[in-house]
Design a protein around this motif. Structure first.
Motif, PDB file in Angstrom:
ATOM      1  N   VAL A  44       3.464  -0.511  -2.851  1.00 45.02           N
ATOM      2  CA  VAL A  44       2.967   0.648  -2.774  1.00 45.02           C
ATOM      3  C   VAL A  44       3.891   1.518  -3.376  1.00 45.02           C
ATOM      4  O   VAL A  44       3.615   2.825  -3.548  1.00 45.02           O
ATOM      5  N   ARG A  45       5.240   1.402  -3.451  1.00 38.06           N
ATOM      6  CA  ARG A  45       6.318   2.028  -3.937  1.00 38.06           C
ATOM      7  C   ARG A  45       5.857   2.754  -5.382  1.00 38.06           C
ATOM      8  O   ARG A  45       5.440   2.026  -6.143  1.00 38.06           O
ATOM      9  N   GLY A  46       5.831   4.190  -5.333  1.00 35.44           N
ATOM     10  CA  GLY A  46       5.562   4.957  -6.602  1.00 35.44           C
ATOM     11  C   GLY A  46       4.042   5.139  -6.420  1.00 35.44           C
ATOM     12  O   GLY A  46       3.757   5.961  -7.420  1.00 35.44           O
ATOM     13  N   ARG A  47       3.070   4.856  -5.604  1.00 37.39           N
ATOM     14  CA  ARG A  47       1.902   5.114  -5.462  1.00 37.39           C
ATOM     15  C   ARG A  47       1.603   5.704  -4.124  1.00 37.39           C
ATOM     16  O   ARG A  47       0.663   6.857  -4.053  1.00 37.39           O
ATOM     17  N   PHE A  48       2.334   5.477  -3.153  1.00 41.84           N
ATOM     18  CA  PHE A  48       1.918   6.219  -1.868  1.00 41.84           C
ATOM     19  C   PHE A  48       3.375   7.014  -1.587  1.00 41.84           C
ATOM     20  O   PHE A  48       4.283   6.620  -1.940  1.00 41.84           O
ATOM     21  N   THR A  49       2.857   8.274  -0.752  1.00 40.85           N
ATOM     22  CA  THR A  49       4.099   8.883  -0.340  1.00 40.85           C
ATOM     23  C   THR A  49       3.736   9.426   1.018  1.00 40.85           C
ATOM     24  O   THR A  49       2.707   9.696   1.519  1.00 40.85           O
ATOM     25  N   ILE A  50       5.082   8.950   2.000  1.00 41.93           N
ATOM     26  CA  ILE A  50       4.815   9.324   3.419  1.00 41.93           C
ATOM     27  C   ILE A  50       5.643  10.499   3.624  1.00 41.93           C
ATOM     28  O   ILE A  50       6.365  10.998   2.977  1.00 41.93           O
ATOM     29  N   SER A  51       4.850  11.546   4.429  1.00 44.99           N
ATOM     30  CA  SER A  51       5.534  12.662   4.904  1.00 44.99           C
ATOM     31  C   SER A  51       5.112  13.182   6.078  1.00 44.99           C
ATOM     32  O   SER A  51       4.497  12.709   6.633  1.00 44.99           O
ATOM     33  N   MET A  73       1.788  13.430  10.523  1.00 40.11           N
ATOM     34  CA  MET A  73       2.254  12.495   9.626  1.00 40.11           C
ATOM     35  C   MET A  73       1.336  12.144   8.654  1.00 40.11           C
ATOM     36  O   MET A  73       0.167  11.977   8.963  1.00 40.11           O
ATOM     37  N   TYR A  74       1.760  12.127   7.132  1.00 39.27           N
ATOM     38  CA  TYR A  74       0.731  11.855   6.246  1.00 39.27           C
ATOM     39  C   TYR A  74       1.035  10.802   5.460  1.00 39.27           C
ATOM     40  O   TYR A  74       2.196  10.231   5.352  1.00 39.27           O
ATOM     41  N   LEU A  75      -0.023  10.187   4.909  1.00 35.10           N
ATOM     42  CA  LEU A  75       0.194   9.121   3.795  1.00 35.10           C
ATOM     43  C   LEU A  75      -0.843   9.538   2.669  1.00 35.10           C
ATOM     44  O   LEU A  75      -1.990   9.025   2.550  1.00 35.10           O
ATOM     45  N   GLN A  76       0.026  10.085   1.658  1.00 35.72           N
ATOM     46  CA  GLN A  76      -0.752  10.197   0.385  1.00 35.72           C
ATOM     47  C   GLN A  76      -0.923   8.996  -0.583  1.00 35.72           C
ATOM     48  O   GLN A  76       0.311   8.199  -0.854  1.00 35.72           O
ATOM     49  N   MET A  77      -1.993   8.476  -0.767  1.00 34.57           N
ATOM     50  CA  MET A  77      -2.376   7.023  -1.395  1.00 34.57           C
ATOM     51  C   MET A  77      -2.896   7.525  -2.814  1.00 34.57           C
ATOM     52  O   MET A  77      -4.104   7.881  -2.924  1.00 34.57           O
ATOM     53  N   ASN A  78      -2.135   7.075  -3.932  1.00 33.98           N
ATOM     54  CA  ASN A  78      -2.639   7.386  -5.003  1.00 33.98           C
ATOM     55  C   ASN A  78      -3.053   5.952  -5.801  1.00 33.98           C
ATOM     56  O   ASN A  78      -2.230   4.962  -5.647  1.00 33.98           O
TER      57      ASN A  78
END
Length: 128
Positions: free
Chosen positions: A64-71, A79-84
């Protein structure tokens, strides 16, 4: 007792984006480490991404590295998980998890056995 509640899952097509949220029942600044895991049919639950709550340090599984962003938003205890650029292999139930500070663990852990608190999960289904 900390309660974690996930939201934001749903149906998506390949290439779409979704954002998952994990809300905590009380202030989580004491939860040093939080993470997202996922469980796909026929597969073991796997680590997806983790974050150190205070410093914001992150860790991702390679897929998922490069596609998902945790914040995280400390003020909102969320907490969030942006999944592109989702793909069908991302289809799973996604869980948020937290490590209690009493364990004195200061780095993101990838083993689910290290996590003390879990949400109920939110389903993400990606079609091709």
């Amino acid at each position: 007792q900390v309660q974690l509640v996930e939201s934001g899952g749903g149906l998506a097509q390949a290439g779409d984006s979704l954002r998952l949220s994990c809300s905590a029942s009380r202030r989580v600044f004491s939860m040093l480490i939080m993470a997202w895991f996922r469980s796909a049919p026929g597969k073991e639950r796997e680590f997806v991404a983790g974050i150190t709550w205070r410093g914001g340090g992150t860790s991702y599984v390679d897929s998922v590295r490069g596609r998902f962003t945790i914040s995280r938003n400390i003020a909102e205890n969320t907490m969030y998980l942006q999944m592109n650029n989702l793909n069908p292999e991302d289809t799973a139930v996604y869980y948020c998890a937290a490590i209690s500070p009493t364990r004195r663990i200061f780095e993101v852990q990838r083993s689910q056995s290290q996590y003390d608190h879990w949400g109920q999960g939110t389903q993400v289904t990606v079609s091709s």
